[in-house]
Write a protein that holds these residues in place. Structure first.
Motif, short mmCIF file in Angstrom:
data_model
loop_
_atom_site.label_atom_id
_atom_site.label_comp_id
_atom_site.label_asym_id
_atom_site.label_seq_id
_atom_site.Cartn_x
_atom_site.Cartn_y
_atom_site.Cartn_z
N TYR A 147 7.78 24.63 -7.17
CA TYR A 147 9.15 24.36 -6.74
C TYR A 147 9.97 25.62 -6.54
O TYR A 147 11.16 25.54 -6.21
N TRP B 248 20.56 12.29 -12.36
CA TRP B 248 19.41 11.65 -11.74
C TRP B 248 19.10 10.36 -12.47
O TRP B 248 19.17 10.31 -13.70
N ARG C 35 16.07 7.29 -12.28
CA ARG C 35 14.80 6.94 -11.68
C ARG C 35 14.95 5.69 -10.82
O ARG C 35 15.41 4.65 -11.29
N THR D 197 20.68 9.93 -6.93
CA THR D 197 20.61 11.32 -7.37
C THR D 197 21.84 12.05 -6.85
O THR D 197 22.15 11.99 -5.66
N ASN E 42 20.97 16.94 1.37
CA ASN E 42 19.94 15.93 1.14
C ASN E 42 18.61 16.56 0.73
O ASN E 42 17.83 15.97 -0.02
N GLY E 43 18.34 17.77 1.23
CA GLY E 43 17.11 18.45 0.85
C GLY E 43 17.09 18.76 -0.64
O GLY E 43 16.07 18.58 -1.32
N LYS F 268 18.79 17.11 -2.93
CA LYS F 268 18.67 15.83 -3.63
C LYS F 268 17.22 15.40 -3.73
O LYS F 268 16.75 14.93 -4.78
N ASN F 269 16.47 15.55 -2.63
CA ASN F 269 15.05 15.19 -2.65
C ASN F 269 14.27 16.06 -3.62
O ASN F 269 13.36 15.58 -4.33
N THR F 270 14.61 17.34 -3.67
CA THR F 270 13.93 18.25 -4.60
C THR F 270 14.16 17.83 -6.03
O THR F 270 13.23 17.76 -6.85
N ASP G 169 15.06 14.83 -7.11
CA ASP G 169 14.43 13.54 -7.36
C ASP G 169 12.93 13.70 -7.59
O ASP G 169 12.36 13.12 -8.54
N ASN G 170 12.28 14.47 -6.76
CA ASN G 170 10.83 14.69 -6.91
C ASN G 170 10.52 15.40 -8.23
O ASN G 170 9.57 15.06 -8.93
N ASN H 156 11.11 13.00 -11.23
CA ASN H 156 10.04 12.00 -11.30
C ASN H 156 8.75 12.61 -11.83
O ASN H 156 8.06 11.99 -12.65
#
Length: 264
Positions: free
Chosen positions: A19, A54, A56, A60, A68-69, A71-73, A75-76, A79
């Motif tokens: 990451y 965050w 699950r 997020t 949004n990028g 946020k996806n990072t 979230d991933n 998780n």
């Protein structure tokens, strides 16, 4: 720094590399996810946009709300950390009832039906009991007849800890303490009151005693205790002036005039 097992340290190093994050940031997020029971996290990580939340399978939120990028990072990442916490021993086992344990509350409370974490606070809800951990100090409260559905911490100039029940929002500090130091309620805001202004010296209005006339003094009142004929005549003149000014009716004037004339 939170102590990790060898497997936990390898996990942190691998995720930090993939990451492109520092190991400190990954550990920060790992602790946040662990405090949230693997289903939520509240964090403050500069490399991930500062403060954020965050959940699950839910929303997020990050400091840069339109990124949004990022946020996806987040979230991933969360998780993946949650899955690792569920399937491997990331932290060394700590005795139940201690801060380092996932079961940080007193062991005699059993298993909570709800728990969560927020900033420096953790809570666990049991039948008739609420356990709150603030900076390593655990307090157990008697929830009385409240059906607690959530605990929240508000921060700002003051800090307050509240919970939601069928009666609405109630302060945790209002509950009886079963054990522990308790949560100090936020101090009541101080209000700076203006100093009272000095009294204004205003002349008191002239009071007319309609039962016992008194002869006039320098302040405008009348003193009727003198039996002097001249003073009685002056008083009759005063009464006449009061009648003309509307302060006395004709009947009141005639009554007082008769009373004064009887004293001559």
């Amino acid at each position: 720094m939170q102590q990790l097992t060898p497997a936990g340290q390898n996990l942190v190093n691998d995720i930090a590399s993939r990451y492109n994050l520092s190991t400190d940031s990954v550990i920060n997020m790992l602790i946040a996810v662990n405090n949230g029971g693997g289903s939520m996290a509240q964090f403050n990580c500069p490399e991930l946009g500062g403060s954020g939340q965050w959940m699950r399978g839910g929303m997020t939120m990050v400091g840069d709300m339109f990124n949004n990028g990022l946020k996806n990072t987040v979230d991933n990442l969360c998780n993946e950390l949650a899955n690792a916490l569920a399937n491997m021993e990331v932290f060394p086992k700590a005795p139940a009832g201690t801060r380092g344990s996932n079961q940080w509350w007193p062991s005699d409370l059993g298993v909570p039906f709800s728990s969560g974490a927020q900033n420096n606070l953790r809570y666990a809800i049991f039948p008739n009991r609420l356990a709150v951990d603030i900076n390593g100090q655990v307090t157990v409260y008697d929830t009385l007849d409240n059906n607690i559905s959530g605990v929240s911490q508000q921060q700002g100039g003051n800090t307050s800890l509240t919970f939601s029940s069928q009666y609405g929002t109630i302060s945790v500090s209002s509950l009886p303490i079963v054990s522990g130091p308790g949560f100090s309620p936020a101090p009541a805001p101080q209000t700076n009151f203006l100093e009272p202004l000095p009294p204004v010296n205003t002349p008191e209005p002239v009071k007319q005693n309609l039962n016992t006339p008194s002869a006039p003094s320098t302040s405008g009142s009348m003193n009727l205790n003198s039996s002097s004929s001249n003073e009685i005549i002056q008083l009759i003149e005063k009464l006449s002036q009061l009648r003309d000014a509307g302060a006395l009716t004709d009947d009141e004037y005639n009554t007082k005039k008769t009373d004064l004339l009887n004293r001559l």
